[in-house]
Design a protein around this motif. Structure first.
Motif, PDB file in Angstrom:
ATOM      1  N   LYS A 107      -4.766  41.832   5.359  1.00 34.78           N
ATOM      2  CA  LYS A 107      -4.020  41.299   4.215  1.00 34.78           C
ATOM      3  C   LYS A 107      -3.966  39.775   4.248  1.00 34.78           C
ATOM      4  N   LYS A 108      -3.898  39.240   5.474  1.00 28.89           N
ATOM      5  CA  LYS A 108      -3.723  37.801   5.648  1.00 28.89           C
ATOM      6  C   LYS A 108      -4.923  37.008   5.124  1.00 28.89           C
ATOM      7  N   ARG A 110      -7.996  38.587   3.576  1.00 32.13           N
ATOM      8  CA  ARG A 110      -9.018  39.327   2.816  1.00 32.13           C
ATOM      9  C   ARG A 110      -9.543  38.525   1.612  1.00 32.13           C
ATOM     10  N   ALA A 111      -8.628  37.909   0.844  1.00 34.20           N
ATOM     11  CA  ALA A 111      -9.070  37.148  -0.334  1.00 34.20           C
ATOM     12  C   ALA A 111      -9.885  35.928   0.100  1.00 34.20           C
ATOM     13  N   MET A 112      -9.450  35.331   1.209  1.00 33.42           N
ATOM     14  CA  MET A 112     -10.127  34.145   1.732  1.00 33.42           C
ATOM     15  C   MET A 112     -11.558  34.493   2.165  1.00 33.42           C
ATOM     16  N   MET A 261      -5.002  26.851  10.318  1.00 27.64           N
ATOM     17  CA  MET A 261      -3.743  27.506   9.934  1.00 27.64           C
ATOM     18  C   MET A 261      -3.797  28.990  10.236  1.00 27.64           C
ATOM     19  N   ILE A 262      -4.935  29.576   9.918  1.00 29.16           N
ATOM     20  CA  ILE A 262      -5.060  31.026  10.071  1.00 29.16           C
ATOM     21  C   ILE A 262      -5.124  31.424  11.539  1.00 29.16           C
TER      22      ILE A 262
ATOM     23  N   THR B  13      -4.645  19.487  11.399  1.00 28.26           N
ATOM     24  CA  THR B  13      -3.508  20.108  10.729  1.00 28.26           C
ATOM     25  C   THR B  13      -2.345  19.134  10.633  1.00 28.26           C
ATOM     26  N   LEU B  46     -12.058  33.862  -4.721  1.00 26.87           N
ATOM     27  CA  LEU B  46     -10.778  34.196  -4.082  1.00 26.87           C
ATOM     28  C   LEU B  46     -10.111  35.324  -4.871  1.00 26.87           C
ATOM     29  N   SER B  47     -10.528  36.520  -4.573  1.00 30.10           N
ATOM     30  CA  SER B  47     -10.038  37.709  -5.263  1.00 30.10           C
ATOM     31  C   SER B  47     -10.107  38.862  -4.281  1.00 30.10           C
ATOM     32  N   ARG B  48      -9.451  39.947  -4.636  1.00 30.37           N
ATOM     33  CA  ARG B  48      -9.495  41.088  -3.724  1.00 30.37           C
ATOM     34  C   ARG B  48      -9.230  42.383  -4.472  1.00 30.37           C
ATOM     35  N   LEU B  58      -7.357  35.834  -7.999  1.00 32.92           N
ATOM     36  CA  LEU B  58      -6.364  34.912  -7.445  1.00 32.92           C
ATOM     37  C   LEU B  58      -6.745  33.455  -7.644  1.00 32.92           C
ATOM     38  N   PRO B  86      -0.612  30.778   5.643  1.00 26.00           N
ATOM     39  CA  PRO B  86      -1.034  31.638   4.533  1.00 26.00           C
ATOM     40  C   PRO B  86       0.108  32.562   4.114  1.00 26.00           C
TER      41      PRO B  86
END
Lengths: 279, 352
Positions: A107-108, A110-112, A261-262, B13, B46-48, B58, B86
């Motif tokens: 979930k953290k 997947r889109a990335m 970050m991840i 960072t 950037l989609s899922r 997204l 995130p």
């Protein structure tokens, strides 16, 4: 025959006018027939038959998928633009089963991870090294044997700070095996004979048989892709400079904060310095 | 300040945090993307697909967003639940939330709550006048059913009215106002509000999502496929050619001077389409000022249906028969003539 009227001895203009008149009449006739049979403004005499024929070819799944896509574009609220898609036959073979958005487990990220499919093919991240061969990364465009660029994602627009829009919409970074002096592509596309054969017969295969065939597509492919650091690092596997990236883009990709970050932070809270609400 | 918990700090960072703070501390800050959300969300990929198999897009197109009426609202202004990066899957945005922008005439925090009150008085309210939830209330629209992100549509008034920004106007604004960003947004806001935010076709398409849905029409006992039948009129056909001067759904269904969200039932005497008020719509000064009130009596939403529009039904059938009845025999004669031309000596019976 003597005395019989000479039917065809008319001036040419008569034939031309007649021809035009026939075309107009034919068009109106077609319109009348359409009005009576199929038009939504008429009695729609043939519509039940048309619906019956359509019902035979209808796929509830396909309709649901299309409905969902339309709904999502509307639900998204923010206006988006559509991007050109590769023809089905030149899509990488992975897309047959894994679609445009293959990552869903974590979930953290997947889109990335799905976002990365815009820049390189699946094998770039999921490639497994082959004995006796080294892996080389090059730009690959299924519609252009020798893509010259400029490629998307390689440089920033100094005016806006956004990535420069490019004409080449389809080039992605892809791996090649170097065996001796020769480069062999490490990816399969859907018009490869094995892929085409699989698409033809996959519905007839049992689940076990299908799994066996799928293994052939996964030779030299590992299920878990590279970690972020494998590319987003000073010593990453991608030679960004050789791939045509600009200096500032290379710096950002190598020192990318998101990857940090991840992988490193447990939590990264947005500072709320100027909120009016009392804390 | 909320918790800022960092377990390990690296140079890059740390640079990011510093950059964020510098952006926060800049007095002229105007960008909505203070949290640098577009660092990730600018990419179309950037989609899922979520656990239920639903596609989720997204990404945000920055250029389009910057031209939208919400460009000044920072992402966290609407996506209130996002507090870390995130972040977890975001919750549904509540359009009625108060955002950080102050409404300049009242100095109060801006919110769309007043619009909710107006919608509650309209035919689209989920509750009846006694406050009871209506049957099939789930069919009734929420904000996003009708609205996509509204975009600025500036117009220029010099010499002639045209789409786009008037550089001459901007230069006049600059003589008193100093902040270019303010001038640009103000110009966009005011001139966009002086005409339609969306073109008539877009409005009709928006209404058609419900008003052309046969299930919804049946459940709510509506009289016609409203957007479809509008498309059959002169107005609807002009809308298809992107004519912006012709009336759309809102022009007829909302009383002049009322908020566009206050759409009333035709049974309501206050409604613009009530029998007593209908005449005023067509005869409006912007449409057909010299028209008789009788003009409004024509069936705008008539369809080819014997039940709903019998007069139009028989009229259309008559014309189909007339056209077909005239042309088919004519076509037959022409066809026979063509056969004779191609085969001059052809005969059905042999001559003796």
């Amino acid at each position: 025959m003597p005395g019989e009227p000479k039917r065809l001895e008319h001036p040419k203009s008569v034939y031309i006018i007649g021809f035009i008149f026939k075309i107009i009449t034919l068009s109106v006739l077609i319109a009348v027939v359409y009005q009576i049979t199929l038009s939504p403004h008429g009695p729609q005499l043939l519509v039940p038959l048309q619906k019956k024929m359509e019902a035979k070819q209808k796929s509830a799944i396909m309709e649901e998928v299309k409905r969902q896509e339309e709904y999502e574009i509307h639900r998204h609220f923010h206006n988006i633009v559509s991007y050109p898609k590769l023809p089905e036959n030149v899509q990488p073979v992975c897309y047959i089963c894994h679609s445009d958005y293959p990552h869903s487990k974590s979930k953290k990220v997947r889109a990335m991870l799905n976002m990365h499919t815009q820049f390189f093919v699946c094998e770039t991240c999921h490639i497994e090294e082959k004995y006796g061969a080294s892996v080389v990364y090059k730009w690959y465009n299924p519609l252009d044997k020798d893509p010259k660029g400029p490629f998307f994602g390689t440089s920033y627009d100094p005016q806006t700070g956004n990535l420069v829009e490019v004409e080449d919409q389809f080039s992605k970074i892809a791996p090649y095996f170097r065996v001796g002096g020769e480069l062999q592509s490490a990816l399969q596309i859907q018009d490869a004979p094995l892929a085409q054969d699989y698409v033809k017969v996959r519905d007839k295969l049992t689940p076990e048989q299908r799994d066996n065939v799928k293994k052939k597509f996964h030779v030299n492919i590992k299920p878990k892709g590279h970690d972020c650091k494998k590319c987003h690092d000073e010593k990453g596997i991608l030679d960004f400079k050789k791939l045509g990236y600009s200096e500032n883009r290379i710096m950002d990709l190598k020192q990318l904060n998101i990857a940090g970050m991840i992988t490193k932070y447990e939590k990264f809270y947005i500072p709320n310095l100027f909120s009016d609400s009392p804390q | 300040m909320r918790e800022l918990k960092i377990t390990s700090v690296t140079l890059p960072t740390f640079t990011l945090v510093l950059s964020l703070l510098m952006i926060f501390l800049t007095p002229d800050v105007y960008s909505a993307d203070i949290g640098n959300c577009l660092l990730c969300h600018k990419y179309p990929g950037l989609s899922r697909v979520d656990e239920k198999g639903k596609l989720r897009l997204l990404y945000i197109n920055e250029d389009i967003f910057n031209n939208s009426v919400h460009a000044k609202v920072k992402c966290e202004g609407c996506h209130l639940d996002i507090q870390k990066i995130p972040h977890d899957p975001a919750k549904k945005v509540d359009c009625l939330a108060e955002c950080h922008i102050k409404e300049p005439s009242s100095e109060q925090k801006f919110s769309h709550k007043d619009i909710e009150k107006t919608v509650a008085m309209s035919v689209h309210s989920k509750y009846d006048k006694d406050g009871k939830e209506k049957k099939f209330s789930e069919d009734l629209p929420t904000c996003k059913e009708c609205h996509d992100e509204p975009l600025y549509r500036p117009i220029s008034f010099f010499k002639q009215v045209r789409a786009g920004i008037s550089e001459l106007s901007l230069s006049r604004c600059k003589s008193c106002h100093k902040k270019e960003d303010f001038i640009y947004k103000f110009y966009n806001h005011v001139t966009s509000r002086m005409h339609r935010t969306r073109n008539p076709l877009n409005i009709a398409e928006s209404c058609s999502r419900c008003h052309d849905d046969l299930q919804i029409i049946k459940r709510h006992n509506l009289s016609a496929k409203a957007a479809f039948s509008y498309g059959e009129t002169f107005h609807g056909k002009a809308a298809r050619f992107m004519d912006e001067r012709i009336p759309d759904c809102l022009d007829c269904h909302v009383k002049k001077g009322d908020a566009s969200h206050l759409m009333l039932s035709k049974e309501n005497p206050e409604s613009a389409i009530h029998e007593k008020n209908k005449g005023k719509i067509c005869a409006s000064i912007d449409c057909h000022p010299s028209a008789s009130p009788k003009l409004a009596k024509y069936g705008v939403h008539s369809e080819f249906s014997l039940d709903r529009s019998p007069a139009q039904y028989y009229f259309t059938v008559f014309f189909i028969i007339l056209t077909g009845g005239t042309l088919l025999p004519l076509m037959g004669i022409i066809l026979l003539d063509l056969i004779r031309k191609l085969f001059p000596n052809a005969m059905i019976r042999r001559r003796k």
